[in-house]
Design an enzyme around this catalytic site. Structure first.
Site, PDB file in Angstrom:
ATOM      1  N   THR A 173      46.191  36.114  48.027  1.00 51.52           N
ATOM      2  CA  THR A 173      47.355  36.081  48.155  1.00 51.52           C
ATOM      3  C   THR A 173      48.773  37.221  47.517  1.00 51.52           C
ATOM      4  O   THR A 173      49.642  37.694  48.117  1.00 51.52           O
ATOM      5  CB  THR A 173      48.099  34.858  48.407  1.00 51.52           C
ATOM      6  N   ASP A 190      37.779  38.116  38.964  1.00 54.00           N
ATOM      7  CA  ASP A 190      39.081  37.316  38.786  1.00 54.00           C
ATOM      8  C   ASP A 190      38.190  36.009  39.195  1.00 54.00           C
ATOM      9  O   ASP A 190      39.017  35.174  37.220  1.00 54.00           O
ATOM     10  CB  ASP A 190      39.717  37.384  40.090  1.00 54.00           C
TER      11      ASP A 190
HETATM   12  C1  BMX Z   1      36.772  34.781  47.741  1.00 52.17           C
HETATM   13  C2  BMX Z   1      35.965  36.315  46.636  1.00 52.17           C
HETATM   14  C3  BMX Z   1      35.660  36.023  45.170  1.00 52.17           C
HETATM   15  C4  BMX Z   1      37.127  35.693  44.333  1.00 52.17           C
HETATM   16  C5  BMX Z   1      37.487  34.579  45.398  1.00 52.17           C
HETATM   17  C6  BMX Z   1      39.353  33.883  44.522  1.00 52.17           C
HETATM   18  C7  BMX Z   1      36.658  38.634  47.445  1.00 52.17           C
HETATM   19  C8  BMX Z   1      37.160  39.268  47.801  1.00 52.17           C
HETATM   20  N1  BMX Z   1      37.000  37.746  47.085  1.00 52.17           N
HETATM   21  O1  BMX Z   1      35.592  33.624  47.113  1.00 52.17           O
HETATM   22  O2  BMX Z   1      35.272  37.409  44.375  1.00 52.17           O
HETATM   23  O3  BMX Z   1      37.028  35.650  43.573  1.00 52.17           O
HETATM   24  O4  BMX Z   1      37.566  34.282  46.263  1.00 52.17           O
HETATM   25  O5  BMX Z   1      39.676  34.582  44.930  1.00 52.17           O
HETATM   26  O6  BMX Z   1      35.397  38.701  47.773  1.00 52.17           O
HETATM   27  P1  BMX Z   1      40.898  34.204  45.466  1.00 52.17           P
HETATM   28  O7  BMX Z   1      42.003  35.567  46.359  1.00 52.17           O
HETATM   29  O8  BMX Z   1      41.765  32.787  45.362  1.00 52.17           O
HETATM   30  O9  BMX Z   1      42.090  34.810  44.099  1.00 52.17           O
HETATM   31 MG    MG Z   2      43.350  34.256  41.869  1.00 51.86          MG
END
Ligand code: BMX
Ligand code: MG
Ligand code: CA
Ligand code: ZN
Length: 344
Positions: A40, A140
């Site tokens: 987001t 992240d």
């Molecule tokens: C998804 C995946 C994870 C990430 C998680 C939290 C992607 C782009 N994202 O599971 O790698 O750690 O979302 O991400 O593959 P957020 O968008 O909630 O910050």
């Molecule tokens: Mg996040």
């Protein structure tokens, strides 16, 4: 224009007995630029060595690769001028992003549908050549764990796990004091722990993942269903003109006694609790740190599921905590820079 003149360093006159600690006399605050790129929001911050967030900006994450990179570079350029104003010396850029990341190469390998056009992306080369700063990148959830380790409830703990509930669910595993990346940098994708043989569709292409029950998008999906059936709003829960229904409304409605909303939150807690049980039985950490705005609403439910469903020996020793950091992923991204750049 990125070719800014080199900043002057202001140096105190050396004091008699501390001449060797000349670095401590620099008036500028040693800092990092930290980025958190989520499903987001795209956030950029200036973070000091002590973990203070000195400046923060936030924009919605653009949907295409090009818009995203353009905005990221613009925000970073703006942050570097802000750093000059604040007398911060920027040691480098730490990027926390969704997706599987190869931190050695600074590459995003693959992403779920939460971030479109975000697979096989070299982040390090373009960002470091545009900003003239070294760049570090990690996932992240992994960054959130690093943030907890350096500044939060992971301090002093050798084996702990972080779960960050945002748009999706991110995870980070610290074992023997080190982040676990796995053979292909795919470890600790904890949002995709299966908690059901079927269950709702997940953004990763599978179904029944904990992310499909307990994430921000999962709660929003349920909130919208309830709203469409006129079953969401109860006295005390309001939708402003044009306001989008989100997970927040389901939480509010549940708190105000809406039984259907309570059920949604209960299911989310049950799913997250089951995922945590699997983690306890796989890794046996000393702490699980729940991060993100939804964490306080989940923690009691998760503890209750563990008491009911985990092996007694795993359940008796575990500490389930809620993070007290405002921005664990940003802080973790900064910590990579600060740890590396000041290592002597
Ligand atoms: C998804 C995946 C994870 C990430 C998680 C939290 C992607 C782009 N994202 O599971 O790698 O750690 O979302 O991400 O593959 P957020 O968008 O909630 O910050
Ligand atoms: Mg996040
Ligand atoms: Ca992770
Ligand atoms: Zn999934």
């Amino acid at each position: 224009d990125l070719e800014k003149p080199i900043q002057k360093s202001f140096i105190f006159p050396p004091m008699k007995d501390t001449v060797s600690q000349d670095i401590d006399h620099i008036l500028e605050t040693q800092s990092a630029l930290a980025v958190d790129l989520g499903g987001t929001n795209l956030r950029v911050a200036i973070i000091s060595q002590q973990g203070e967030i000195l400046h923060k900006m936030s924009e919605l994450t653009p949907v295409t690769y090009e818009q995203r990179m353009d905005l990221l570079v613009r925000m970073l350029v703006e942050a570097t001028s802000k750093a000059v104003e604040l007398s911060c010396r920027i040691l480098g850029i730490g990027i926390s992003t969704g997706g599987r990341v190869n931190p050695h190469e600074g590459m995003v390998l693959h992403s779920t549908k939460i971030l479109e056009e975000w697979s096989s992306i070299d982040l390090r080369t373009p960002i470091s050549s545009k900003l003239h700063l070294p760049v570090w990148v990690d996932n992240d959830g992994n960054c959130a764990a690093l943030g907890e380790k350096k500044f939060g409830k992971g301090k002093g703990s050798e084996d702990f796990i972080t779960l960050i509930v945002g748009t999706g669910i991110g995870g980070g595993i610290v074992l023997n004091n080190e982040l676990v990346h796995g053979a292909n940098f795919c470890a600790a994708e904890l949002g995709h722990i299966s908690v059901s043989m079927d269950g709702p569709d997940c953004m990763c292409g599978s179904s029944g993942c904990v992310e499909s029950y307990s994430s921000g998008i999962a709660l929003q999906r349920e909130a919208k269903k309830l709203h469409d059936a006129d079953e969401l709003l109860v006295p005390g829960v309001h939708l402003r003109e044009g306001e989008e229904v989100t997970g927040k409304h389901v939480i509010q409605a549940a708190q105000l006694g809406n039984k259907k909303a309570e059920k949604v939150v209960e299911t989310a807690c049950e799913a997250l609790g089951l995922a945590v049980c699997s983690l306890l039985h796989t890794v046996n950490p000393s702490h699980i740190i729940l991060c993100g705005h939804l964490a306080p609403h989940y923690v009691d439910g998760v503890r209750e599921v563990i008491q009911r469903r985990a092996l007694p020996s795993a359940a008796s020793s575990i500490q389930i905590m809620v993070s007290d950091l405002e921005e664990p992923a940003l802080l973790g991204a900064a910590s990579i820079v600060l740890e590396y750049a000041t290592r002597r």
